[in-house]
Every structure is written in structure tokens, then in C-alpha cells.
Design an enzyme around this catalytic site. Structure first.
Site, PDB file in Angstrom:
ATOM      1  N   ASP A   1      -1.414  14.246   1.322  1.00 31.31           N
ATOM      2  CA  ASP A   1      -0.811  13.013   0.836  1.00 31.31           C
ATOM      3  C   ASP A   1      -1.497  12.651  -0.480  1.00 31.31           C
ATOM      4  OD1 ASP A   1       0.249  10.540   0.364  1.00 31.31           O
ATOM      5  OD2 ASP A   1      -0.610   9.571   2.129  1.00 31.31           O
TER       6      ASP A   1
ATOM      7  N   ASP B   1       7.640  10.979   7.825  1.00 34.93           N
ATOM      8  CA  ASP B   1       6.760  10.802   6.678  1.00 34.93           C
ATOM      9  C   ASP B   1       5.311  10.992   7.133  1.00 34.93           C
ATOM     10  OD1 ASP B   1       5.913  10.226   4.131  1.00 34.93           O
ATOM     11  OD2 ASP B   1       6.532   8.119   4.152  1.00 34.93           O
TER      12      ASP B   1
ATOM     13  N   ASP C   1       5.887  10.938  -3.278  1.00 29.83           N
ATOM     14  CA  ASP C   1       5.705   9.649  -3.947  1.00 29.83           C
ATOM     15  C   ASP C   1       5.605   9.808  -5.461  1.00 29.83           C
ATOM     16  OD1 ASP C   1       5.712   8.681  -1.391  1.00 29.83           O
ATOM     17  OD2 ASP C   1       3.544   8.435  -1.258  1.00 29.83           O
TER      18      ASP C   1
ATOM     19  N   ARG D   1       8.466  15.020   4.739  1.00 24.55           N
ATOM     20  CA  ARG D   1       7.665  15.107   3.521  1.00 24.55           C
ATOM     21  C   ARG D   1       6.824  16.385   3.515  1.00 24.55           C
ATOM     22  NH1 ARG D   1       3.681  10.302   1.496  1.00 24.55           N
ATOM     23  NH2 ARG D   1       2.275  11.207   3.041  1.00 24.55           N
TER      24      ARG D   1
ATOM     25  N   ASP E   1      12.092   1.604   6.608  1.00 24.75           N
ATOM     26  CA  ASP E   1      10.738   2.138   6.521  1.00 24.75           C
ATOM     27  C   ASP E   1       9.878   1.559   7.653  1.00 24.75           C
ATOM     28  OD1 ASP E   1       8.315   3.299   5.450  1.00 24.75           O
ATOM     29  OD2 ASP E   1       9.274   3.312   3.488  1.00 24.75           O
TER      30      ASP E   1
ATOM     31  N   HIS F   1      14.914   5.499  -3.582  1.00 22.87           N
ATOM     32  CA  HIS F   1      13.823   4.978  -2.749  1.00 22.87           C
ATOM     33  C   HIS F   1      12.816   4.291  -3.646  1.00 22.87           C
ATOM     34  CE1 HIS F   1      11.133   4.435   0.526  1.00 22.87           C
ATOM     35  NE2 HIS F   1      10.312   5.430   0.235  1.00 22.87           N
TER      36      HIS F   1
END
Length: 939
Positions: free
Chosen positions: A283, A538, A614, A598, A425, A672
Site C-alpha cells: 500500500d 481493497d 491511489d 487492488r 466505501d 473515484h
């Protein structure tokens, strides 16, 4: 609690920073195994093939490899696989502990189908094997394997002498006695500890003495081989060093592609002056562009291309990996199999993994489409998505409550903007407890979803892997009571911090856990869900806010006692699989699932879509999204996209508009935004921008028949809908590095505008004798040259290839679900000879009935002033209300005066109009059902 909330708050703030906190992530020099492999000298390889140990089977040879420095033996298997593919696998001959290998049937759809090969030449120092038009040459000293296609060497293994296989061993010096061995070796889950000291024979003793000699050298120089610290995080490494690596050379190739995910150009760069490309699912918020840092997903597949051939390799290993790349030339005189004196390019790559085995598939093409098919035979294809999944999706973090959802949905209708899916979300759930709803915000979720569904739309809710440690949370209690969580190094449930505060993570590597997870999607279990609710996975790298590199500790334990370091990159794959299987379970395998992930790995294409994570509201992120998506498409992740507008920060209207235009012609189309960003729904934009965005979204819907047909063809062949130009124009060297324009199938050329204030762009039109037509004006452009094209804000440069027929649906609806029975417009753009071909795939757009033959595959052609629509598959049958409303023909050499329709021998005249601009003919209302064969003759 306050500490956790403060940590989460700091992470949120850091999310809004545009550059990554590099100190949170390792470099190669901070990763001991990468550092050890990278400093190897190519002239000091200790490995030789023991030719006398060779065993030859019809499709495989097995032979031992000796490390002459420590006398450890390895076992190599080389296998001929159908469809022009070979496999090379190296493992320890007698390991102390079983090394992790991905189970067959997971990433590999099954045991690869083999074919016979024959011995061509054999001597005491080498052997040459043949199958199809390929040869495999194994050389003993120094160890090397060459793969040759049509007498041309294409891939070589260990030609640079960088093989390194760290065998399993005891820690040196070991504690005396068998008890000391137990403490230093450790045991896998389910493995019984010895009841008495094991007997040691002379062969074992000699083997250990050789290992000890090698270990002493290792331990003296590299103490971190047995334990390692990064920042404040300690990796206990109870089993010691176990990394593997080898060099793979692409002979005659200057350009290589693939190994996503990186925010990088499509054509990969040399890593001589920096870090290797890293494959380790992480991440990485606010990621930097054009560098080799790891991102959310990993696909260890690389393609190499030149004007004669495309080849590929698949590194079948789920551990953290690094890939070095360098370019040079090779003199053919010195080449082991070459002939003639001339230099040719070569790309040398060095593949390094923290653990596991060396398991490499060599896909020898010879075309890009052949490589797509060869890889698909190994890991599967992207399953045909339901139609709504390739339509437009509207998302942000977070739509606040049920009223907010209703308001957004209503405004899309008020402004006549189509969309198919609205997303929720993490804040939709009760305290971020997944599979629940916040009753204060969403008091009647079934009613909410049904209201959306009444317009042909769907909803997606997020379901992350971190489960809140809460005794009153039913899902957590089940997982804990049944022992379904990942364990820490001490054998207790692993705990860390994520959005749900203190959390634990299901061990998705365990089939039992995946079955349990799938059951959570049953309607009786997931209260408030319906058949129109789908899923977003996610944070499934997995992200752990207080873990090393914001992920799981490497010594966390999975099923079978394997460490996270053995299989880290496959965790997200297994979660998406379990989620997709849950959706299949709830419909009794009737309806196609949709799951966005993701984190991903090789084979993830079988379970749904992926996105690039992101990104930021910057022109540079819009620009890099194109090579990122092309890289994913080349290695099988074909249903992929980037967040429209950028996840972080606030795009200005121009950037947002241009992003919508680009994404409308990319596989996965979702807007998004971060919760701290301003609302940016299309209808909130200035009127001019709103109209242009609406036109872009409507264009996407008009081309859904083309996208759907391409995804169907991709399920059959592995070909990606979004393609680099070189895939279809393999001899055109100008296209080899080109990643700012691309093809949709073979018929559409797209050149997005990616710079602020840009009102025109140079478009390269491939194909020397090709014609390309602007989809809006039908102006034509000649191929084989670059031409400046005007592109004001209202326009995205998209061009239809001359010689193609594209099916479209032109009626404006609120969603694709309401377009189901709408008629088709067939756009025929002629080539220089006045001909064109195309195809169309039709089914019910939702279920798996198409696999029972309930579908249509139509084949279109235009030649000698006659249009034909024929069945492309005589074994399929499907009844539909869809019909042909209009046929537009561009580029006729002469004006026709009549159009005669022929259906089963019955003729009738059709309305015909002609425009001298681009010699355009419009045939209105043939009125024929799309399932019927028919022809139209112009005269």
C-alpha cells in the site's frame, strides 16, 4: 484507542501528500537477499550439470546440478509444453524443509499439457532436445540452458552465470544434539517433532559438512541472512536464508515489457544505475512516477519484442521478487548457437526471489497473440464480465448515507448522464465491520439497492480483509473460534492496525478459509445484500498500518507453517478468488460475479477487475495511467483502469474532463475520489465541462457492443482489449516504445490529451497502406505517418481503422441494463480496396448461459458494394429482440442510388442517403433481427 485513532489520522494526512514516504519502503540494499544476489559476479558461477544423472522421459528431462562450492545438489526439470512453451524448474534435491510452491490449480489452472520432445544431439558436456520448431540446449560447464526457435536463440537461462540457490540448512554453529537441531530448524504446522535423536548416516553427514562450509562463509559475511531488522521491525527468519535467483537473457531483443505494477513507462528501462524493479504487493500512498518501486500488485511476467518475434517468460513464484534489467549487444561469432559475424541487441534480466523455487515458463510466441494465448493456457483468461462491469461506475470515499445515494442517483438522471454502478466505501459499514451496514446511515439497504436496480443499475460495497477484533462482531468471532486467521511467529492470531482499528486477517491461502469467506456472501449471512450488490476488495496487499512497510510481518504464519515471506504476493489473489466464489455461491453459479481488487498476482484475471490504486489529481498521473494499463493488459490483467480524476486532491475542470475522455476508452471506467477531496460528480462541473464529460460517457455506452465483443474474444484467446500499437504492427519499430496512444482491439486508435492547455496533438497512424477515420467527423488520415490533429476540449482523438466494421448502440439510456434490447448501428469504414470486416458478440449480458451455447457471434463483411451479416458460430443459438437500425458506410468510391436488402431470398428496397463529405452512405432501418443472416447490395 486514542493512539490508534491518531495513527489512522496521520496516515490520512500522509495520504494527501503528493510524494511517497520513501523511508517506509525498502531499497534493494536494505533487503539482504536482494543485496546478496545483486553483487554476484558473472564469471564466478559454481554450478555445473551432472550429465551422468540425467533421466529422459518423453516430455521431460531431469538432471542434477551441483554447487561446486558447497557440494549441494539441485534437481532441474525441463519440460516441453504444448503451444510452443517450455518449463524450467529447479529445486533442492534433498531439502531439510519443504519449500513453498503455489499449488497447481490456483495460479496455474491445472497441470500444463505436455508434448513429446526428442534428443537431437547428446555428448558428455551438453544435450540438445527438440519439439515443434524449437530446440533446448543444456550445457554442463558452466551450467546454461538456451531456448531456440526456428534456429534463432531467443531466451537463455544462466548465460550470465547469476544462478544462486540458497539451500535450506541449520543455523551455524548449531547447538549440540538433536534438541539444538529442533530449536534452529523449527517445524511446520502439523509436523511432528522427533521422539528421539535422528540417526545420521554417512551420506547425510558428508552433505552437512559441505553445507557447513558454505554456511560459515555466509554467516561470517552476512549475519542478516538469519535475522533482519528494518527500521523498528524485526524479521526472525527461523528457517534461515532461502532465496533463489537466476539470469534470463532475451537474445536479439532490445525492448521488454510487463512485470507490473509500477508507475512506469511501458517499455522497461535499465536498472544499472538504481534499484531493480520490485515485485512486492504494498500500500504505497502517493506513489512516485517513473521509478521501479513496488506498488499494489505483482505479475512476474515479461515480454520481449523485436520486428521478427515476441517471446515471454513467467516467473512462477509468489515471494518478494526483484528484477534487474540491462541492455547490450552480442557478437554472433561468440554466440553458442549463432552463425555469422554481426552484432544484435540483447536484454539481460536478473530475477531474484526471497524464497520458493525457480519455476520459469518460456513462451516462444512467435507473435504477441501467440504469447497471450500461451500465457492464458497456463493461468487462464479474463472471464467475460457482465455488461454493467464494463460500463461507467460512480464512486467516492464516501457517499454519506442512503439519502446521499438517492440524491446522486437522481442527479445523473436529471442531467441525462448514464451510469451503471454506484459504490460505497468503508464508512457504509457499522464501525468498519465488513458485511454489515451502519443502521443510522443506511436504515434500509435492500430498499436502497432495489431502487437503484429498478433503473438497470447495481451497487458495490467495499469488503476489506482486516476484520475488527471485537467479541461482539460475529464475523470476527467465527474466524477466531474456527482458527481461520493468519498467525504470528509465536502461533497466536496475528493482530495489527488498519481501518477497523485492532484487526486480524483471514488466511486466504487455506481453502477452508476461502470456503468460509465465500459463505459470508450468501443473502442469509450478508444481511441487506441482494443479487444486485457486488464487491470491492481493497487494502488486500494486505495493508497493516503498524506493520513493516505497511504490510504483514514476514514471519507471520500461513497454512502449512509457511511464512508470509514465502507467498506474500498471492494473498490478494486468494482474497479476490474467495470473494468471487462467494458471489457464485449465492447465485448457484448462474450469474457472473464482479469483484474489483487492488492487490493482484498472475492469474487474478480469472476473478475480476483491478485498478491502479491511489493516484493523484495531476496531469502526470493521467499521462502515466496509459502505460500502466498497457503493462497490465500485456500480462493478462485486461479488465483494468485508473481512478478518473485522481484519488487524491482536486482536479480542475479541464483535467477532470480530459481524464473522463481518456478513461471512456479504457477497459475499467470508474471515477473515484478521497473523502477530503471536493465533490466532483460530472453534473457539478461547469456547464461546458459537464456537457463534454457527458458526451464522453455516452460515447462509452455507444461502444459497449465493441467492448463486450472484445472481452468475449479475450476470454477465448487471452488477447487484451487495450493493446500497444506494436501488437498489431509488429514490424513497425516506431511503435515499440510508444505508450501515449493505443488500440482498442484492432479497430480503434486512441490518443488521449494528457497535458494542460493542449488543443491538438500529433497522432501516429500505423500501417503504411492503412486509412484511419476520425470517429466524429469521418475525416480520413493516411497510415505510416504522424499527423497533427486538432483536439479542442470537446474532442478526444479517436480513429476507426479503414477496413473495419464496428457495432454501436446510439440510443441514450440511463444504464446499460436499459439498452439490452436496443438496436445496433453498424459503422463500416472502408480500406483503400473498398472492403471491411467486423464481428459482434451477443448474449444475455449477465449469466453463464452463454457457455451452454446461448449466444450469437455475428460476422460482418463489405466487399464489391455488398454488405453481409452471417453467423460466426453455427453451434450457438440465442433469441434476442436486438435488431439493425442503421448502417453507416464511409469511403465509398462512387455514389450508390439503390440499396437492396436480401433476407432468405426475399428482397426489398431500403432508404438510402449520401453525403459527399467522406463519401458517406447511411442505410436506415434495415429492420432485421441481429440473429438473422442478411445482405444488402448497393448499386
Amino acid at each position: 484507542m486514542a493512539t490508534i485513532q491518531m495513527l489512522v489520522g496521520l496516515l490520512l494526512l500522509s495520504d494527501l501528500v503528493e510524494s511517497v514516504s520513501r523511508e517506509n519502503f525498502k531499497t534493494c540494499n536494505q533487503s539482504s537477499f536482494c543485496k546478496r544476489h545483486r553483487r554476484l559476479r558473472s564469471d564466478a558461477s559454481p554450478y555445473v550439470v551432472l550429465m551422468e544423472t540425467m533421466q529422459i522421459q518423453p516430455s521431460r528431462i531431469e538432471v542434477q546440478i551441483l554447487n561446486t562450492k558447497n557440494n549441494v545438489r539441485l534437481l532441474m526439470q525441463v519440460t516441453a509444453i504444448k503451444d510452443n512453451t517450455a518449463r524450467l524448474k529447479i529445486n533442492e534435491l534433498n531439502p531439510l524443509r519443504k519449500r513453498y510452491e503455489i499449488p497447481v490449480g490456483d495460479v496455474l489452472v491445472g497441470e500444463p499439457k505436455t508434448q513429446d520432445m526428442k534428443v537431437l544431439v547428446r555428448s558428455g558436456s551438453s544435450i540438445s532436445l527438440g519439439f515443434e520448431e524449437n530446440k533446448i540446449l543444456i550445457t554442463s560447464r558452466p551450467f546454461r540452458v538456451d531456448f531456440i526457435n526456428k534456429e534463432e536463440p531467443v531466451v537463455s537461462i544462466n548465460a550470465q552465470g547469476l544462478l544462486k540457490f540458497e539451500h535450506s540448512r541449520e543455523r551455524n554453529p548449531p547447538q549440540k544434539g538433536w534438541l539444538g537441531i529442533w530449536f534452529t530448524r523449527g517445524f511446520s504446522e502439523g509436523e511432528e517433532e522427533p521422539k528421539e535423536p535422528p540417526m545420521e548416516n554417512q551420506a547425510d553427514k558428508k552433505k552437512k559438512e559441505g553445507e557447513k562450509k558454505g554456511n560459515e562463509e555466509n554467516d561470517a559475511n552476512e549475519p542478516e541472512t538469519w535475522e533482519e531488522t528494518f527500521k523498528d521491525f524485526h524479521d526472525s527468519k527461523p528457517y534461515g536464508p532461502s532465496s533463489v535467483g537466476v539470469d534470463v537473457s532475451f537474445r536479439g531483443f532490445k525492448y521488454v515489457y510487463g512485470i507490473p505494477e509500477h508507475a512506469e513507462s511501458m517499455a522497461l528501462k535499465t536498472t544499472k544505475s538504481g534499484d531493480p524493479y520490485r515485485l512486492f504487493n504494498l500500500d504505497v500512498f502517493g506513489y512516485e512516477l517513473y521509478n521501479p518501486m513496488a506498488l499494489y500488485g505483482s505479475v512476474p511476467v515479461m515480454l520481449a519484442h523485436n520486428e521478427k518475434q515476441t517471446v515471454g517468460v513467467f516467473w512462477h513464484n509468489a515471494a518478494e521478487s526483484w528484477v534487474d534489467i540491462s541492455f547490450n549487444t552480442v557478437d554472433k561469432v561468440a554466440d553458442i548457437v549463432g552463425r555469422g559475424r554481426n552484432e544484435r541487441p540483447q536484454t539481460n534480466t536478473h530475477w531474484i526471489s526471497e524464497s520458493g523455487v525457480i519455476d520459469v515458463f518460456i513462451m516462444m510466441g512467435p507473435t504477441a497473440h501467440d504469447v497471450f494465448y500461451q500465457y492464458a493456457q497456463l493461468t487462464g483468461t479474463t472471464n467475460l464480465p457482465p455488461m454493467f462491469a464494463i460500463s461507467y461506475h460512480q464512486c467516492r470515499w464516501n457517499y454519506n448515507d442512503q439519502g446521499d445515494v438517492e440524491n446522486v442517483d437522481a442527479n445523473f438522471d436529471i442531467y441525462d448522464i448514464p451510469y451503471d454502478v454506484i459504490w460505497l466505501d468503508i464508512d457504509h459499514a457499522d464501525g468498519k465491520r465488513y458485511f454489515t451496514w451502519d443502521a443510522r446511515k443506511f436504515s434500509n439497504p435492500i430498499e436502497m439497492v432495489n431502487n437503484i436496480a429498478s433503473k438497470g443499475r447495481k451497487m458495490v460495497t467495499i469488503v476489506d480483509p482486516h476484520l475488527k477484533v471485537d467479541g461482539n462482531y460475529r464475523i470476527n468471532k467465527e474466524a477466531k473460534d474456527q482458527g481461520l486467521y493468519v498467525k504470528n511467529k509465536d502461533g497466536n492470531d496475528y493482530e495489527g492496525w488498519c481501518w477497523s482499528e485492532t484487526s486480524s486477517w483471514p488466511d486466504f491461502t487455506n481453502p477452508k478459509v476461502r470456503q468460509w469467506w465465500a459463505s459470508k456472501f450468501l443473502f442469509d449471512d450478508y444481511k441487506g445484500s441482494t443479487a444486485d450488490l457486488f464487491t470491492w476488495n481493497d487494502m488486500n496487499e494486505p495493508a497493516v498500518f503498524n506493520g513493516p512497510e505497511i504490510t504483514l510481518h514476514k514471519d507471520a504464519k500461513h497454512m502449512g507453517g509457511f511464512e508470509n515471506s514465502d507467498l506474500h504476493n498471492i494473498y490478494g489473489y486468494y482474497m479476490q478468488q474467495a470473494t468471487a466464489e462467494g458471489q457464485l455461491l449465492r447465485s448457484n453459479n448462474k450469474d457472473r460475479p464482479f469483484v474489483l481488487t487492488r492487490a493482484f498476482f498472475a492469474g487474478s484475471q480469472r476473478w475480476g477487475a483491478a485498478w491502479t490504486g491511489d493516484n493523484a489529481a495531476e496531469w502526470s498521473h493521467l499521462k502515466v495511467s496509459i502505460p500502466m494499463l498497457l503493462s497490465l493488459s500485456l500480462v493478462g490483467i485486461t479488465h483494468s483502469g485508473a481512478d478518473v480524476g485522481g484519488f487524491f486532491n482536486n482536479p480542475d475542470p479541464e483535467l477532470l474532463t480530459r481524464w473522463y475522455q481518456a478513461a471512456a476508452f479504457q477497459p475499467f471506467f470508474r471515477a473515484h475520489a478521497h473523502e477530503f477531496s471536493k465533490r466532483r460528480e460530472p453534473y457539478l462541473q461547469p456547464k461546458k465541462n459537464m456537457q463534454v464529460i457527458r458526451d464522453a460517457i455516452r460515447a462509452r455506452y455507444s461502444y459497449l457492443p465493441l467492448w463486450y465483443t472484445l472481452f468475449y474474444e479475450g476470454e477465448q484467446s487471452g488477447a487484451p482489449p487495450m493493446r500497444p500499437l506494436w501488437v498489431e504492427y509488429p514490424t513497425d519499430k516506431r511503435t515499440f516504445k510508444m505508450d501515449d496512444e493505443y488500440l482498442i482491439g484492432t479497430s480503434l486508435l486512441v490518443k488521449p490529451i494528457t497535458e494542460k492547455g493542449q488543443t491538438g496533438t500529433h497522432v501516429y497512424f500505423p500501417g503504411k497502406d492503412q486509412l484511419w477515420y476520425d470517429i466524429a467527423s469521418y475525416n480520413s488520415y493516411k497510415g505510416g505517418q504522424s499527423t497533427y490533429v486538432e483536439a479542442p476540449l470537446s474532442k478526444i482523438p479517436v480513429f476507426q481503422k479503414g477496413g473495419s466494421i464496428i457495432p454501436r448502440k446510439m440510443r441514450i439510456r440511463r444504464s446499460s441494463g436499459l439498452m439490452k434490447h436496443d438496436p445496433f448501428t453498424l459503422v463500416v469504414c472502408l480500406d483503400k480496396s473498398g472492403s471491411a470486416t467486423g464481428s459482434l458478440y451477443v448474449d444475455d449480458y449477465n449469466s453463464f448461459n452463454y457457455r451452454k451455447g446461448e449466444h450469437l457471434l455475428r460476422s460482418f463483411s463489405f466487399q464489391h458494394n455488398e454488405f453481409h451479416s452471417r453467423s460466426g458460430d453455427k453451434f450457438c443459438s440465442f433469441s434476442t429482440k436486438e435488431w439493425v437500425e442503421k448502417i453507416v458506410i464511409i469511403g465509398l468510391s462512387a455514389r450508390p442510388t439503390k440499396a437492396i436488402l436480401n433476407v432468405k431470398g426475399v428482397e426489398s428496397s431500403l432508404q438510402l442517403s449520401y453525403s459527399s463529405d467522406n463519401n458517406q452512405v447511411i442505410i436506415r432501418k434495415p429492420g432485421v433481427n441481429i440473429a438473422k443472416d442478411f445482405s444488402i447490395k448497393l448499386s
